[in-house]
Design a protein around this motif. Sequence first.
Motif, short mmCIF file in Angstrom:
data_model
loop_
_atom_site.label_atom_id
_atom_site.label_comp_id
_atom_site.label_asym_id
_atom_site.label_seq_id
_atom_site.Cartn_x
_atom_site.Cartn_y
_atom_site.Cartn_z
N ASP A 93 -48.43 4.36 -8.21
CA ASP A 93 -47.38 4.87 -9.10
C ASP A 93 -46.73 6.11 -8.53
N CYS A 94 -47.48 6.81 -7.69
CA CYS A 94 -46.93 8.04 -7.15
C CYS A 94 -47.43 8.21 -5.73
N LEU A 95 -46.50 8.21 -4.80
CA LEU A 95 -46.85 8.35 -3.38
C LEU A 95 -46.42 9.73 -2.91
N ILE A 96 -47.39 10.47 -2.41
CA ILE A 96 -47.09 11.83 -1.95
C ILE A 96 -47.37 11.90 -0.44
N ILE A 97 -46.39 12.29 0.33
CA ILE A 97 -46.61 12.45 1.77
C ILE A 97 -46.20 13.85 2.21
N ASP A 98 -47.17 14.54 2.80
CA ASP A 98 -46.98 15.93 3.19
C ASP A 98 -46.48 15.99 4.64
N ASP A 99 -45.63 16.94 4.94
CA ASP A 99 -45.16 17.17 6.31
C ASP A 99 -44.53 15.94 6.95
N ILE A 100 -43.55 15.41 6.28
CA ILE A 100 -42.91 14.17 6.73
C ILE A 100 -42.20 14.33 8.08
N GLN A 101 -41.93 15.59 8.48
CA GLN A 101 -41.27 15.80 9.79
C GLN A 101 -42.12 15.26 10.93
N LEU A 102 -43.43 15.09 10.67
CA LEU A 102 -44.30 14.59 11.74
C LEU A 102 -44.07 13.11 12.03
N LEU A 103 -43.27 12.45 11.20
CA LEU A 103 -42.95 11.05 11.50
C LEU A 103 -41.79 10.95 12.50
N ALA A 104 -41.28 12.09 12.95
CA ALA A 104 -40.15 12.06 13.90
C ALA A 104 -40.50 11.21 15.12
N ASP A 105 -39.55 10.39 15.51
CA ASP A 105 -39.67 9.52 16.69
C ASP A 105 -40.76 8.45 16.59
N LYS A 106 -41.36 8.33 15.42
CA LYS A 106 -42.35 7.25 15.25
C LYS A 106 -41.60 6.08 14.60
N ASP A 107 -40.90 5.34 15.44
CA ASP A 107 -39.95 4.37 14.91
C ASP A 107 -40.58 3.31 14.03
N ARG A 108 -41.70 2.77 14.49
CA ARG A 108 -42.30 1.68 13.73
C ARG A 108 -42.80 2.18 12.37
N THR A 109 -43.38 3.34 12.37
CA THR A 109 -43.87 3.90 11.11
C THR A 109 -42.70 4.18 10.17
N GLN A 110 -41.62 4.68 10.73
CA GLN A 110 -40.45 4.94 9.89
C GLN A 110 -39.90 3.66 9.29
N GLU A 111 -39.93 2.62 10.10
CA GLU A 111 -39.46 1.31 9.63
C GLU A 111 -40.29 0.86 8.41
N GLU A 112 -41.61 0.93 8.56
CA GLU A 112 -42.49 0.51 7.46
C GLU A 112 -42.28 1.42 6.25
N PHE A 113 -42.17 2.69 6.53
CA PHE A 113 -42.01 3.63 5.44
C PHE A 113 -40.70 3.38 4.70
N PHE A 114 -39.67 3.03 5.44
CA PHE A 114 -38.37 2.73 4.84
C PHE A 114 -38.51 1.61 3.80
N HIS A 115 -39.20 0.54 4.19
CA HIS A 115 -39.35 -0.58 3.25
C HIS A 115 -40.21 -0.21 2.06
N LEU A 116 -41.27 0.52 2.35
CA LEU A 116 -42.15 0.95 1.26
C LEU A 116 -41.38 1.85 0.30
N PHE A 117 -40.63 2.75 0.87
CA PHE A 117 -39.83 3.68 0.06
C PHE A 117 -38.94 2.90 -0.89
N ASN A 118 -38.21 1.93 -0.33
CA ASN A 118 -37.27 1.17 -1.17
C ASN A 118 -38.00 0.42 -2.27
N GLU A 119 -39.12 -0.18 -1.89
CA GLU A 119 -39.84 -0.96 -2.89
C GLU A 119 -40.32 -0.06 -4.04
N LEU A 120 -40.92 1.06 -3.68
CA LEU A 120 -41.42 1.96 -4.72
C LEU A 120 -40.27 2.54 -5.53
#
Length: 477
Positions: free
Chosen positions: A226-253
């Motif tokens: 119900d609530c997704l908390i991610i700290d220091d999101i800047q650390l995902l910089a240049d992690k393309d695959r993770t960003q891709e997954e996160f993008f879909h998860l973000f939209n779904e949530l």
Amino acid sequence: MDTLDTKELWRQILLRLYPTVRHDHFITWFADTAVLRIDGGMLVLGVPTQFAYSWLAQHYRERIIEIAKVLKPEVEDISIVVDAALSNKDDVRKVLLTSIVPDVKKVRKLPNKQEVKVVGSDTVSYMFNPKYTLSNFIVGKHNRLVHAACQAVAANPGSQWNPLFIYGGVGLGKTHLLQGIGREILKNFPDKIVVYFSSERFLNEVVDAIKKFNAHDFKARYRNVDCLIIDDIQLLADKDRTQEEFFHLFNELYNANKQIILSSDRPPKELAGIETRLQSRFEMGMVAETHFPDYETRLAILQNKCSEQQVMLPPEVLDFIAYNIHHSIRELEGVLMQAVAQMRLENVTPTVKSVGAIIRKLDRGSKDLVGVTKEQMDAKLSIRNAEDVINLVADYYRIPSSELRGTLRKREIMLPRQVCMYLIYEVLGHSYDTIGDYFSGRNHTTVLHSYNKVKSKLAKDSKLLQDIHALKKDMGL
Ligand code: ADP
Ligand code: MG
């Protein structure tokens, strides 16, 4: 919630554990478990083997207690017992896991213990640190907005402000606020599933999921959150695959009105290496900045820390610390705790001098410390915001502050303007974006450029260095 029977209670607990435990580990360790009974305040958890006992006791005990207490307040502790009869009982496993694990087929086979290889720690850094709550976060003028936003989200997750994006420099309370909201949501809504990730942990999760399963499973794993908390999101910089997954998860949530809370060391637009489609999603809800607090708030934080630690320090020592620490609250607390340690170990009361030595040591001697004199105090207190800095710089260079803020590109104005931006950034720690707003809405790249320009010039231009020193002195720094 506290009318749950034992089976439903365990299911609810597992539902909350699942997003925080590796998929394969979850199936291995939790498939044949059950809450056997609740005796007084003791929740008795049955596990099928001695091996499962050791593993659960070592890795999940605290977490289970924490969740159980939220769901059933009378639970005080758990006792784990081995009950071989639970082993491979299909009904227990099916009933429990089908409603939790996304792909039931994966439940079919349990690896035997030799097959289980575990690397590193298993659970997500999910447990909230009791040190961090919204109510022990000291609120001053500088952070009223960000604190109010956190309270609003905690009172009403997934509604108005989604996502909540908090940014600010190191040691300015982002993790404290994120954990505070998570804890508060759990308190207000015991049936909500709240997951807190450091970015490193989130990265590992995604990499793990991609290696073992597929992207679909990764998303499915979080479908109940119900609530997704991610700290220091800047650390995902240049992690393309993770960003891709996160993008879909973000939209779904997001589409399911689930609350998303993120923190970063800079605002969305300045997140180099993060896809623009994510940056723009981060801006869809509420974006709030944690600023470095003013003197009064710094002092209040120190006083609060002292009362938490049940120590008393001379007021002039607290003043001295509050005056001389200009970058982060972590540093502020660090100096205080060293002073307290000194007091406890050596049984002497800290003085301005002894604390000065602590600060110099931390700063490798580079800092000009300001003693606590009335003049210095007055000068310092007169610099409260960007406007004060602009007026000071305008006075110093003898140009009207309106020209400093304006758009005229004359050499004799441009340098003071750049100095001004530099000082606001250095002294007040505002973001480039915020600073741009003070200067006729310039964008963050212009401010960044000005800042870098002054910084590189300082190395070779002794007049400029002198100016900056004089201005800082005027500010009581
Ligand atoms: P960040 O995540 O922004 O780097 P943290 O949340 O770790 O910073 O904060 C650093 C320390 O400062 C923590 O111990 C936190 O509790 C404390 N802190 C920061 N801001 C405040 C505040 N306004 N009131 C009380 N404590 C604070
Ligand atoms: Mg942090």
